[in-house]
Design a protein around this motif. Structure first.
Motif, PDB file in Angstrom:
ATOM      1  N   LEU A  13       0.731  -1.149   0.153  1.00 19.79           N
ATOM      2  CA  LEU A  13       0.017  -0.118   0.008  1.00 19.79           C
ATOM      3  C   LEU A  13       0.807   1.292   0.076  1.00 19.79           C
ATOM      4  CD1 LEU A  13      -2.808   1.057  -0.005  1.00 19.79           C
ATOM      5  CD2 LEU A  13      -2.656   0.934   2.631  1.00 19.79           C
ATOM      6  N   ILE A  16       2.291   1.882  -3.546  1.00 25.04           N
ATOM      7  CA  ILE A  16       1.486   2.329  -4.486  1.00 25.04           C
ATOM      8  C   ILE A  16       1.023   3.818  -4.090  1.00 25.04           C
ATOM      9  CG2 ILE A  16      -1.008   2.239  -5.044  1.00 25.04           C
ATOM     10  CD1 ILE A  16      -1.054  -0.769  -4.390  1.00 25.04           C
ATOM     11  N   THR A  56       1.321   0.957 -11.671  1.00 23.96           N
ATOM     12  CA  THR A  56       0.756   1.652 -10.118  1.00 23.96           C
ATOM     13  C   THR A  56      -0.782   1.578 -10.210  1.00 23.96           C
ATOM     14  OG1 THR A  56       2.523   3.046  -9.880  1.00 23.96           O
ATOM     15  CG2 THR A  56       0.512   3.246  -8.363  1.00 23.96           C
ATOM     16  N   PRO A  61      -2.343  -2.837  -7.430  1.00 25.48           N
ATOM     17  CA  PRO A  61      -3.775  -3.144  -6.645  1.00 25.48           C
ATOM     18  C   PRO A  61      -4.250  -4.561  -6.805  1.00 25.48           C
ATOM     19  CG  PRO A  61      -3.868  -0.951  -7.855  1.00 25.48           C
ATOM     20  CD  PRO A  61      -2.733  -1.490  -8.383  1.00 25.48           C
ATOM     21  N   LEU A  64      -2.244  -6.406  -4.505  1.00 21.37           N
ATOM     22  CA  LEU A  64      -2.638  -6.488  -3.341  1.00 21.37           C
ATOM     23  C   LEU A  64      -4.112  -7.038  -2.820  1.00 21.37           C
ATOM     24  CD1 LEU A  64      -2.112  -4.642  -0.489  1.00 21.37           C
ATOM     25  CD2 LEU A  64      -3.358  -3.117  -1.378  1.00 21.37           C
TER      26      LEU A  64
END
Length: 329
Positions: A13, A16, A56, A61, A64
């Motif tokens: 996180l 990012i 990105t 994401p 993640l």
């Protein structure tokens, strides 16, 4: 979730957020400052910034989400598309860094012939090769079966990671050699000047010697940053991608995430390594901040400040009229 997975999720996180903000700032500086746009290396920097931004907002994401849910974020076809995107963007970024190193090598080693050798047309041709190389290899990897895919992946990484790393090492070491030569010449001139100035204060002499030392260390530190970040961020990722092709060698999924985090962290480092720490980008960021704060400072002055300004203007008008000058000031 285990503590390690929570830590990796937080790290992902942070990467990012930092990558998104830093690359967005580079893009804003590019759009704001026409002097940056006139420079030939901005073509490679802009391409690198776009690749980092796409990586990105698309792949990071999804990685993640897969880490949090402990599984792939979609169907097999969707994951194959995500893998194609990651391979394409990562390869394009590596080749863009190699192109930037070649540009710096020509600018430093051949400064008088740089503008005749490197033009926007030449940069566009090199950029076209990076796109063709990245697109063709990524498409071929998605269409191959298992055995040809293994051979292809080894060849692919040899022609991207190793080639880019070799170009970075050769070009930046040449740049470092020239930089040290110039620093040595400056040091000789400085020492000759210090010898002639026999009455110079010891503190001034000490500052000159310290500046010589910092100048030599600065060039080495920059070159080490260019090559070191490339190796540290991409080498574990590339090695893991090759090793995981062989089922007999087990790889822990946590290490797979760590290697991806290292590769993704390069997208967060690149804006600082190649752009934001340069004086031109620092000045552009300062100008943008001052322009954003200027309206608020004018509003904070209030109507009283405006009235005082008008009063001073009327007084100046009266004084000018009395002395026989023109009425308006």
């Amino acid at each position: 979730m285990a503590a390690v997975e929570v830590l990796l999720s937080v790290l992902m996180l942070v990467i990012i957020v930092v990558s998104l903000l830093s690359n967005a700032v580079v893009l804003i500086c590019f759009l704001y400052n026409p002097q940056i746009r006139k420079q030939v290396p901005c073509v490679f920097t802009l391409n690198l910034t776009f690749c980092n931004l796409l990586l990105t907002v698309s792949n990071m994401p999804l990685t993640l989400v897969g880490l949090v849910n402990k599984g792939q974020p979609g169907s097999d076809a969707f994951c194959q598309l995500v893998g194609f995107s990651e391979t394409f963007l990562t390869t394009n970024s590596m080749l863009s860094m190699a192109a930037l190193s070649i540009d710096r090598w020509i600018a430093v080693v051949f400064p008088l012939r740089y503008h005749s050798r490197i033009r926007h047309r030449d940069a566009a041709l090199v950029l076209g090769y990076t796109w063709i190389h990245s697109m063709s290899f990524s498409t071929a990897a998605a269409c191959l079966s298992q055995t040809p895919f293994v051979v292809f992946t080894v060849v692919f990484h040899s022609l991207t990671f190793l080639l880019s790393f070799l170009v970075l090492c050769v070009t930046y070491l040449k740049v470092l050699k020239v930089a040290r030569f110039h620093c040595k010449r400056i040091d000789v001139i400085t020492m000759q000047t210090l010898v002639l100035l026999v009455d110079i204060h010891p503190s001034v002499r000490e500052r000159c010697l310290e500046e010589q030392k910092r100048r030599r260390q600065r060039a080495t530190r920059k070159i080490s940053t260019f090559i070191g970040t490339f190796m540290v961020c991409f080498a574990p990722y590339v090695i893991t991608r090759i090793v995981e092709l062989f089922p007999s060698v087990p790889i822990d999924h946590r290490w797979g995430v760590v290697s991806k985090c290292l590769a993704y962290s390069k997208a967060a480092c690149d804006p600082f390594v190649y752009s934001l720490l340069r004086n031109q980008y620092k000045k552009t960021c300062g100008d943008i901040i001052n322009r954003l704060l200027k309206p608020s400072s004018m509003n904070a002055s209030g109507p009283g400040h405006h009235d005082n300004h008008e009063t001073r203007g009327r007084n100046n008008t009266v004084q000018t009229t009395e002395t026989g000058g023109c009425v308006t000031v």
